[in-house]
Write a protein that holds these residues in place. Structure first.
Motif, mmCIF file in Angstrom:
data_model
loop_
_atom_site.group_PDB
_atom_site.id
_atom_site.type_symbol
_atom_site.label_atom_id
_atom_site.label_comp_id
_atom_site.label_asym_id
_atom_site.label_seq_id
_atom_site.Cartn_x
_atom_site.Cartn_y
_atom_site.Cartn_z
ATOM 1 N N ILE A 81 116.185 34.872 44.446
ATOM 2 C CA ILE A 81 116.345 34.481 43.037
ATOM 3 C C ILE A 81 115.564 33.201 42.753
ATOM 4 C CG2 ILE A 81 117.997 33.881 41.231
ATOM 5 C CD1 ILE A 81 118.110 36.822 42.275
ATOM 6 N N LEU A 82 115.652 32.232 43.664
ATOM 7 C CA LEU A 82 114.935 30.971 43.447
ATOM 8 C C LEU A 82 113.428 31.166 43.451
ATOM 9 C CD1 LEU A 82 117.076 28.464 45.555
ATOM 10 C CD2 LEU A 82 116.785 28.512 43.079
ATOM 11 N N ASN A 83 112.940 32.107 44.226
ATOM 12 C CA ASN A 83 111.512 32.413 44.213
ATOM 13 C C ASN A 83 111.081 32.946 42.847
ATOM 14 O OD1 ASN A 83 108.871 32.865 45.488
ATOM 15 N ND2 ASN A 83 109.368 35.026 45.237
ATOM 16 N N HIS A 84 111.923 33.813 42.261
ATOM 17 C CA HIS A 84 111.629 34.301 40.907
ATOM 18 C C HIS A 84 111.612 33.143 39.915
ATOM 19 C CE1 HIS A 84 112.139 36.230 36.995
ATOM 20 N NE2 HIS A 84 113.205 35.481 36.844
ATOM 21 N N VAL A 85 112.618 32.274 39.994
ATOM 22 C CA VAL A 85 112.732 31.161 39.035
ATOM 23 C C VAL A 85 111.556 30.208 39.169
ATOM 24 C CG1 VAL A 85 114.124 29.164 38.371
ATOM 25 C CG2 VAL A 85 115.242 31.322 38.907
#
Length: 568
Positions: A81-85
């Motif tokens: 998720i943090l990679n997407h953000v």
């Protein structure tokens, strides 16, 4: 001799989704993130057990890094998720909630992991194709001739972060500022390849939000109060400036790595100071009016430059070096041991002082058209200001994504419910062709479809945090909410408009509660009424990628057979 300890064997967990401890942690994470979602989401305070900084937020990019877990399965989802953000800035909570809901639905349905993965992948393809198609009923084309939809998109991002604690007028004001700042970074008359500029965000604590402003050009902190009179007395034409990336503090450590041989009797401090003053003499000779350094400037050199009417700014930091280079055309000088080449000098058109309370800033005006601007954000305390700064930076990124794909998706949960209705209908019409291709039974396929659609609807339902009910109309499949104490027979009169604001309620409207068994239907397209504009919009690019990340991460989690942890 140190004592040798026997290595502990690795810990192997078979079928992690059958492990009660892991499932409890996944459920807790899902509930935690669901409670943060949307404009009325609940704030979270995170701190460690040995004191330290307390984080107050509901933003995924701040919350997820603050949450630590020793469970690799949790960290797998969090990292995804943090990679997407980090790439898209928005829809982090959407991706996380959808991912965790898909895992939960797959477990509750009893589907085999490989079947759930194939069905999820197929349904993601249907969603992607529909959203990218011209006949998509939940997509809005953005018209750059009008700023209305851009302001709505910016407002949707900003209003979804309750930690900012903004009133309705303040939210609208900041949204307009964000759009103005974004538009200032888009060059108007640049032939060939267009390079976007930059918004430099600076914060001022203790002042009202409505004191925030956007200025073309660049503002620098000006700690030297004696500089004000010099700025006022400068001519209003082009001013030469120089920019140093090297430290001018006069330390030997700044000379680089290696061995320095110093003859006996030589005073290194005076030698370096003489070198600095020689540099100052060249700058004065070349009629420089603004001297800027990324790092520290020796006090003697500062005094020499100021005595010759030069404005000195030090410690600007590496973040401002690129904007300064773009704005002035200066080339950063990386050493003090050579003559400054003429091409290294930059130019500013004008300098003046901007005052925000007790804070004074030097405003650098570009010599021509420039795509650099400064956003000054004000708020009442540090926590609100910190969150507002993060949100405005994310809003700028979301607005930039519209240049790649000038579209937005309907917000307020309407895209999720519309997609769920579309997928249910589309799956039934193509079931005879799809089931053999996926290698599953018709019952398994329908279970997978229902779990996928309920996961989409689950994202819409968590927008309601005050005990109300979530519904979907049976015409356009938009999302609606009503308080728990409203009787069903009076819903048509009291619902007002849907989550995105494009559909008004009427007495003949039919409804179904979300996450219940309802009729399958094809959502009817909206009649485009020019006077009716959406109230809530989501980033098309960010949400489409978030959906892909959510499904792919859920499939990865469903496919994990063993967890092996090194316990040493």
């Amino acid at each position: 001799m140190s004592r040798l300890a026997k290595k502990s064997p690795s810990l192997c967990t078979d079928l992690p989704l059958d492990n009660a401890d892991i499932c409890n942690k996944l459920n807790f994470l899902r509930q935690l993130l669901k409670s943060c979602f949307g404009p009325t989401g609940r704030l979270k305070q995170v701190h460690n057990n040995i004191e330290g900084h307390v984080v107050t937020t509901s933003t995924s990019s701040v919350l997820l890094p603050a949450i630590s877990s020793s469970q690799p399965f949790i960290n797998l989802i969090k990292t995804s998720i943090l990679n997407h953000v980090s790439r898209f800035s928005d829809c982090g909570l959407f991706a996380a909630i959808l991912c965790l809901s898909l895992i939960e639905q797959a477990q509750q349905s009893g589907l085999r992991g490989n079947v759930a993965i194939r069905v999820n992948k197929h349904l993601l393809g249907l969603c992607t194709t529909y959203l990218q198609g011209e006949d998509c009923g939940c997509k809005v084309k953005l018209d750059f001739c009008s700023s209305q939809n851009l302001i709505t998109l910016a407002r949707s991002v900003i209003s979804s972060k309750p930690t900012c604690v903004l009133t309705e007028p303040e939210t609208l004001y900041i949204s307009k500022l964000a759009v103005r700042a974004f538009l200032l970074t888009v060059p108007c008359n640049s032939p060939g390849i267009v390079s976007l500029g930059k918004v430099v965000t600076m914060s001022v604590e203790g002042h009202g939000v409505l004191n925030s402003a956007v200025f073309p050009g660049l503002l620098l902190d000006m700690p030297d109060v004696f500089t004000i009179d010099k700025v006022k007395n400068l001519p209003s034409d082009a001013l030469r400036m120089v920019l140093f990336s090297a430290s001018l503090a006069g330390d030997l450590s700044e000379l680089g790595v290696g061995i320095i041989e110093v003859p006996s009797g030589v005073d290194t401090d005076s030698q370096i100071l003489d070198q600095l003053l020689e540099l100052g003499k060249q700058v004065v000779k070349d009629e420089v009016k603004l001297f800027v350094c990324q790092k520290v400037i020796h006090p003697v050199l500062q005094q020499y430059l100021r005595s010759h009417g030069i404005i000195v700014i030090e410690r600007v930091g590496i973040t401002l070096m690129e904007p300064l280079t773009q704005l002035t055309g200066a080339q950063p000088v990386a050493t003090l041991h050579t003559t400054i080449p003429a091409k290294a000098y930059g130019v500013v058109r004008d300098l003046n002082i901007r005052t925000f309370g007790s804070k004074k800033m030097l405003h650098l005006h570009p010599p021509g058209e420039s795509a650099i601007c400064t956003m000054i954000l004000c708020h009442r305390n540090e926590t609100m200001l910190s969150e507002l700064k993060v949100v405005c930076q994310k809003t700028e990124h979301v607005l930039r994504l519209t240049l790649r794909e000038p579209s937005a998706l309907l917000g307020g949960g309407c895209t999720e419910t519309h997609l769920a209705a579309y997928i249910r209908h589309k799956s039934m019409t193509e079931i005879t062709e799809t089931v053999p291709a996926l290698g599953c039974s018709q019952t398994e396929y329908l279970l997978g479809v229902e779990g996928f659609c309920r996961s989409l609807e689950a994202v819409a339902t968590v927008l309601e945090h005050d005990g109300g009910n979530s519904l979907m109309d049976l015409t356009h499949a938009h999302h609606w909410t009503h308080p728990a104490d409203v009787m069903t027979e009076h819903m048509g009169d009291g619902l007002g408009s849907c989550g995105c604001g494009l559909v008004e309620s009427n007495p003949n409207q039919k409804w179904t509660y979300l996450n219940t068994k309802g009729p399958q239907f094809s959502p009817a397209p909206l009649s485009r009424n020019a006077t009716l504009q959406p109230r809530v919009l989501d980033s098309f690019t960010a949400k489409l990628n978030a959906m892909q990340v959510a499904v792919e991460t859920a499939n990865l989690a469903l496919d994990v057979r063993y967890l092996i942890q090194d316990m040493n």
